[in-house]
Design a protein around this motif. Structure first.
Motif, short mmCIF file in Angstrom:
data_model
loop_
_atom_site.label_atom_id
_atom_site.label_comp_id
_atom_site.label_asym_id
_atom_site.label_seq_id
_atom_site.Cartn_x
_atom_site.Cartn_y
_atom_site.Cartn_z
N ALA A 1 8.96 52.75 -69.43
CA ALA A 1 9.57 52.55 -71.00
C ALA A 1 9.72 50.82 -71.68
O ALA A 1 9.18 50.98 -73.06
CB ALA A 1 10.35 53.36 -70.75
N LEU A 2 9.22 50.35 -70.33
CA LEU A 2 9.66 48.63 -71.30
C LEU A 2 8.52 48.64 -71.26
O LEU A 2 8.64 46.72 -71.31
CB LEU A 2 10.92 47.99 -69.86
CG LEU A 2 11.77 48.17 -70.29
CD1 LEU A 2 12.85 47.13 -69.41
CD2 LEU A 2 12.57 48.57 -71.60
N ARG B 1 8.77 61.34 -58.87
CA ARG B 1 7.96 60.66 -59.63
C ARG B 1 6.91 59.40 -58.31
O ARG B 1 5.69 58.69 -59.08
CB ARG B 1 9.16 59.59 -60.16
CG ARG B 1 8.50 58.43 -60.91
CD ARG B 1 10.05 57.07 -61.16
NE ARG B 1 10.93 56.28 -60.27
CZ ARG B 1 11.90 55.57 -60.85
NH1 ARG B 1 12.02 55.62 -62.13
NH2 ARG B 1 12.47 54.93 -59.82
N LYS C 1 13.59 53.85 -78.97
CA LYS C 1 13.60 55.51 -78.95
C LYS C 1 13.46 56.76 -78.17
O LYS C 1 13.08 57.90 -78.17
CB LYS C 1 11.62 55.79 -79.06
CG LYS C 1 10.82 55.35 -80.88
CD LYS C 1 11.22 55.63 -82.29
CE LYS C 1 9.90 56.14 -82.09
NZ LYS C 1 10.17 56.88 -83.47
N ASP C 2 14.42 55.96 -76.71
CA ASP C 2 14.93 57.22 -75.94
C ASP C 2 15.41 58.27 -76.52
O ASP C 2 16.79 57.96 -77.45
CB ASP C 2 16.31 56.66 -74.91
CG ASP C 2 16.15 57.13 -73.88
OD1 ASP C 2 15.16 57.24 -72.68
OD2 ASP C 2 16.24 58.48 -74.01
N LYS D 1 9.35 54.20 -75.74
CA LYS D 1 9.43 55.53 -76.09
C LYS D 1 9.14 56.74 -76.71
O LYS D 1 9.18 57.68 -76.85
CB LYS D 1 11.15 56.37 -75.10
CG LYS D 1 11.42 55.36 -73.82
CD LYS D 1 10.92 56.18 -73.19
CE LYS D 1 11.79 57.48 -72.26
NZ LYS D 1 12.19 58.68 -71.68
N TYR E 1 12.48 64.31 -56.85
CA TYR E 1 11.88 63.81 -58.20
C TYR E 1 10.15 63.59 -58.69
O TYR E 1 10.51 63.87 -60.21
CB TYR E 1 12.98 62.22 -58.85
CG TYR E 1 12.80 61.77 -59.73
CD1 TYR E 1 12.71 61.95 -60.97
CD2 TYR E 1 12.62 60.06 -60.15
CE1 TYR E 1 12.47 61.83 -62.11
CE2 TYR E 1 12.36 59.24 -60.86
CZ TYR E 1 12.36 60.65 -62.07
OH TYR E 1 12.16 59.72 -63.50
N TRP F 1 8.01 40.16 -66.39
CA TRP F 1 7.28 41.00 -65.42
C TRP F 1 6.98 39.88 -64.01
O TRP F 1 7.51 39.04 -63.79
CB TRP F 1 6.46 42.07 -65.65
CG TRP F 1 7.17 43.50 -66.21
CD1 TRP F 1 7.45 44.30 -65.64
CD2 TRP F 1 6.82 43.50 -67.63
NE1 TRP F 1 7.77 44.77 -66.29
CE2 TRP F 1 6.99 44.56 -67.84
CE3 TRP F 1 6.03 42.62 -68.54
CZ2 TRP F 1 7.49 45.11 -69.40
CZ3 TRP F 1 6.80 42.85 -70.04
CH2 TRP F 1 6.92 43.92 -69.81
N LEU G 1 3.83 57.86 -65.51
CA LEU G 1 3.11 58.76 -64.95
C LEU G 1 2.64 59.96 -65.33
O LEU G 1 2.58 61.00 -66.66
CB LEU G 1 5.15 60.36 -64.53
CG LEU G 1 5.98 59.76 -64.12
CD1 LEU G 1 6.72 60.43 -63.15
CD2 LEU G 1 5.65 58.60 -62.29
N LEU H 1 17.08 50.17 -71.91
CA LEU H 1 16.02 49.96 -72.74
C LEU H 1 16.55 49.71 -74.45
O LEU H 1 15.99 48.78 -74.71
CB LEU H 1 15.42 51.74 -73.70
CG LEU H 1 14.87 52.48 -72.06
CD1 LEU H 1 13.62 53.28 -72.22
CD2 LEU H 1 14.51 51.69 -71.30
N PRO I 1 9.88 56.73 -67.06
CA PRO I 1 10.84 56.07 -66.48
C PRO I 1 11.50 53.91 -66.50
O PRO I 1 9.61 54.46 -67.17
CB PRO I 1 11.00 56.74 -64.87
CG PRO I 1 9.87 57.12 -64.97
CD PRO I 1 9.02 57.82 -65.36
N GLN I 2 11.83 53.30 -66.75
CA GLN I 2 11.75 52.30 -67.26
C GLN I 2 10.37 51.67 -66.68
O GLN I 2 10.46 50.78 -67.65
CB GLN I 2 12.76 51.37 -66.58
CG GLN I 2 13.24 49.93 -66.95
CD GLN I 2 14.73 49.07 -66.88
OE1 GLN I 2 15.51 49.95 -67.02
NE2 GLN I 2 15.04 47.86 -67.09
N GLU I 3 10.48 51.76 -65.14
CA GLU I 3 9.18 50.29 -64.84
C GLU I 3 8.45 50.99 -64.43
O GLU I 3 7.15 50.83 -63.57
CB GLU I 3 9.54 49.52 -63.50
CG GLU I 3 11.05 48.49 -64.61
CD GLU I 3 9.70 48.03 -65.36
OE1 GLU I 3 8.63 48.01 -65.35
OE2 GLU I 3 10.75 46.96 -66.13
N HIS I 4 7.67 53.05 -64.16
CA HIS I 4 6.41 53.38 -64.15
C HIS I 4 6.16 54.47 -65.78
O HIS I 4 7.18 55.01 -66.25
CB HIS I 4 7.27 55.04 -63.02
CG HIS I 4 7.97 53.97 -61.70
ND1 HIS I 4 8.71 53.54 -61.79
CD2 HIS I 4 7.80 54.16 -60.51
CE1 HIS I 4 8.99 53.37 -60.04
NE2 HIS I 4 8.58 53.30 -60.05
#
Lengths: 370, 370
Positions: free
Chosen positions: B281-282, A139, A286-287, B286, A137, A370, B319, A344, B314-317
Motif C-alpha cells: 500500500a505504501l 500473506r 484511500k484505505d 490503496k 492469514y 525503503w 498479494l 497509511l 498490506p503496507q509492504e506486501h
C-alpha cells in the motif's frame, strides 16, 4: 503554537494518548511474561520507538531497511526486518550487520534461503534468521503442517553462516474480525499454531528459541486467553496511534486514537448536502477502512461530528456528506479526522505535529522510503 | 544503471512515453485553438512541467501552494491554484503574489470571497481569481443555474482588489465514465455548461475573459466534439503519466502509461495460488481503480502478465493471485506494475527513476507536502 495555527492538512499526534497506548501495551507484555518487540512501521520515528521501548533501544521490528538504518543511526539494535527478504536486499542487510545493528531477517523460501547462505558465507558473517510461518492469514509464510516447513527450518538451522532464531508469524487475518470475540479466536489460533509448530520442530531436533506473534488486533485479546506459554515475544505496531479501523474491530476505543489529520473546510454546499475539506487522498489515504463492519463507507471519523461521513477522496479534497437539514460549515472551519488506517495516512506526511491538548509542543520527522 | 539494479520498490518513469503523452496533449490544444494550462499535480516536478509546456514556464495549474512555490522557484509564473482557497492560506498566496508568481486563486463561497477581498485590501495587492463552477461533478463549485452564482461573480468582478479572470470547472465525474462514449458526453456537458454560464455572466454585464475546463478523461474526447468555441483553456494533468484507470475508461491505452512501480517477488506460494511482491500500500496506494468497469478488483496492471491480479495490499506486501495451475514466480523476480492511480502512487516516492528502455538515465525529485 496552537493546533489552530497549523497549515492544513497536518498530521497531529496527541502525546498523552500515545504515552497511554505505549504504556498499556508494555504493561500487557509484562503481565503476559513475554518480550515486547514493538513494530515501528506505523510512526517510523525514533521518538515513537523510544516510547514503545520505555526508553530502551534494543529489540524492535521494522518494515523496511530504511527504518532499520534510521533506527540504528539513533542507537537501536536487535532489529527484526519483518518482511521476507528479497535476495537483492541482502547486501544492505549485511551492511547493517557489519555496522552492529544486529538485524534479524525473515524467510519462507528455499531459494531465498540459498541466497542468504551464500551471501552470508561470501561476506564472512553470520546472519540471524527467523522462519516466517503462515498461521492462517495467507500473506506469507510456510504452511506449518507441511513437511517442507520442517525441511526449510532444518536447512536454516544447519547452515553454518546462519543462526535460526526461531519462528515468526503475523495474524493479519485478525483485521477481518468483526468484533473482539472473532479477534480473540484468531489470537488463540495464532498462539496455538505457533506453539504447536515450535514443538514439532523441537521434536525433530531443531532448536527454536524464539516464538514471535502478535498484531495489534490479536495483542488486544491476548490477556483474555489462558496464558501465552511457549510464546517468547509479541510485535504489535499500530497500537501506538490506533485508528478508526482498530476502534471498529474492538482493538481500542475512538478516544485512544492518538493520530488525526487536521483539516479545514474549503467549500460548503448545504443545498446538495456536502462540505469539502482540504484533506484528500494525499492526506488520509484511500484505505476504505473496516468495510466488513460498516455498511456506509467513510474515509475517517470526524472528531466530535459522528453525523458527518467522508464519502469520497479526490487528491486534495475530502467530500463530506451532511445529514438531511444540515446548514453546512463555514469555510475555514477546523476539523480533525481520525484516519481509517493511521499507518497509511502517517506515511503521507513529512512531519508530525505533536500536541498536548491544543498546544503544538514538538515536531517529529518520520523515516520515508525503503 | 539498469532498471534491474534499482532498489525495490521504485517508481520508474518511461521518458519516451512521457514525451509522447505531453507532445500529444500540446498538439490537441493547438488543434483545438485553446491554451494548454497543464496541471502538475500528478508528477509535481519541474522536469515534467517543462515537458508539458514544451519548454515554456508560464501558465500552469497546481493542487497545492507547495507546488506553486517550487514551480515559481524554478522560474514558472501565472500559476492557477485549482483548489478553493481556505482563508487561512491567503497569507501564503499573497506572499506568492508579491514574489512575482502571479497566482490565480479559486473561490466558490461568499465567506471566502469576503476574506479574499479583505486580505488583498490589507496587503495592498490585487489578486487574480476564478469563480469555481460545478459542471456536474458535485465536488466543489457554484451551481451555474443559480442566481447566487451570478451574484458571487458580480461581487468578485466589483471588488477593487480582486480581478475576476473568469470561470473554471473540473469534470471529475468523467472518472465515472465506463468508456469513451460516456466520457465524450460528459466532455460535451462540461463545455456546454461553462460556455453557457460565461454567456450568462456577459449578459449580466460581468466580464469573463477566461473559460477553463478539462480533465484528462474529457480532454481525451475534446477533438471528437463539434469544436470548443467559447473555451479559452484546458487543464489536464494525469495524462503525463496516465495509469490503469485512464486506460480502463478509454483515455489512453496501457502502452501509453509512462509510470510504473518496479517491484520484486518476495514470496512464492503456488500451492495456494499466490505470490507476494515488495510493493504494498505504501508503493501502489490503496486506490481501488475503476471498480465500475472491473468486476475483479486489482491494485494495478502487472506489465506483461495480464494473468496476474494484485488482490490485496498490506503496507509492504502486494498479494498477487495466480491463475489455476500456475507454478509461481522465483523469489527475486522483477515485475513492473502500472498503478491504478498514478497521482497517488507517485506521491509515495521521494524520487522517480527516469528510464529509457532498461537504462536509468535520470532522477527527478517531486515536491511534497502543502
Amino acid at each position: 503554537m496552537l493546533l489552530s495555527d497549523l497549515k492544513t492538512p497536518a498530521f497531529a499526534v496527541d502525546l498523552a494518548k500515545l504515552e497511554r497506548n505505549t504504556a498499556r501495551m508494555a504493561a500487557t507484555a509484562q503481565r503476559l511474561g513475554v518480550r515486547l518487540r514493538p513494530h515501528v512501521k506505523t510512526h517510523k520515528t525514533v521518538q515513537g520507538a523510544l516510547r514503545q521501548l520505555r526508553g530502551g533501544r534494543s529489540g524492535i521490528t521494522v518494515s523496511t531497511l530504511a527504518e532499520a538504518r534510521a533506527m540504528h543511526a539513533a542507537g537501536f539494535t536487535d532489529i527484526t526486518y519483518a518482511v521476507p527478504i528479497a535476495p537483492q536486499k541482502l547486501a544492505e542487510a549485511i551492511a547493517l550487520q557489519r555496522a552492529g545493528a544486529e538485524p534479524i531477517l525473515l524467510t519462507d523460501d528455499a531459494g531465498a534461503a540459498a541466497a542468504l547462505e551464500r551471501a552470508a558465507f561470501d561476506a564472512g558473517v553470520r546472519l540471524a534468521v527467523m522462519l516466517k510461518v503462515d498461521c492462517g492469514y495467507h500473506r506469507a509464510g510456510v504452511d506449518p503442517a507441511s513437511d517442507a516447513a520442517v525441511a526449510l527450518a532444518r536447512r536454516l538451522a544447519d547452515a553454518p553462516n546462519l543462526e535460526l532464531r526461531g519462528i515468526l508469524t503475523h495474524a493479519g487475518h485478525a483485521y477481518g474480525a468483526r468484533n473482539a470475540d472473532e479477534a480473540r479466536a484468531i489470537a488463540r489460533e495464532e498462539r496455538d499454531v505457533m506453539v504447536g509448530f515450535a514443538a514439532r520442530l523441537r521434536r525433530e531436533g531443531i532448536a527454536c528459541p524464539e516464538v514471535s506473534i502478535g498484531s495489534t488486533p490479536t495483542c488486544a485479546r491476548l490477556e483474555e486467553l489462558d496464558g501465552l506459554a511457549g510464546v517468547s515475544e509479541i510485535r504489535p505496531g499500530n497500537y501506538v496511534f490506533y485508528d478508526r479501523f482498530q476502534a471498529d474491530i474492538g482493538s481500542c476505543v475512538l478516544d485512544d486514537c492518538a493520530a488525526s489529520v487536521v483539516t479545514r473546510v474549503i467549500g460548503s454546499y448545504p443545498e446538495r448536502g456536502q462540505v469539502a475539506i482540504d484533506a484528500g487522498a494525499l492526506a488520509l489515504s484511500k484505505d476504505a477502512g473496516a468495510t466488513h463492519v460498516h455498511a456506509e463507507p467513510t474515509y475517517g471519523y470526524v472528531v466530535g461530528h459522528p453525523e458527518l461521513r467522508i464519502e469520497a477522496l479526490p487528491q486534495e479534497h475530502g467530500l463530506v456528506r451532511l445529514p438531511a437539514g444540515h446548514r453546512g460549515l463555514a469555510v475555514g472551519t477546523l476539523l480533525r479526522v481520525i484516519p481509517n488506517h493511521s499507518c497509511l495516512a502517517a506515511a503521507l506526511f513529512s512531519a508530525y505535529h505533536v500536541v498536548e491538548g491544543e498546544r503544538v509542543v514538538d515536531e517529529w520527522r518520520p523515516v520515508r522510503g525503503w
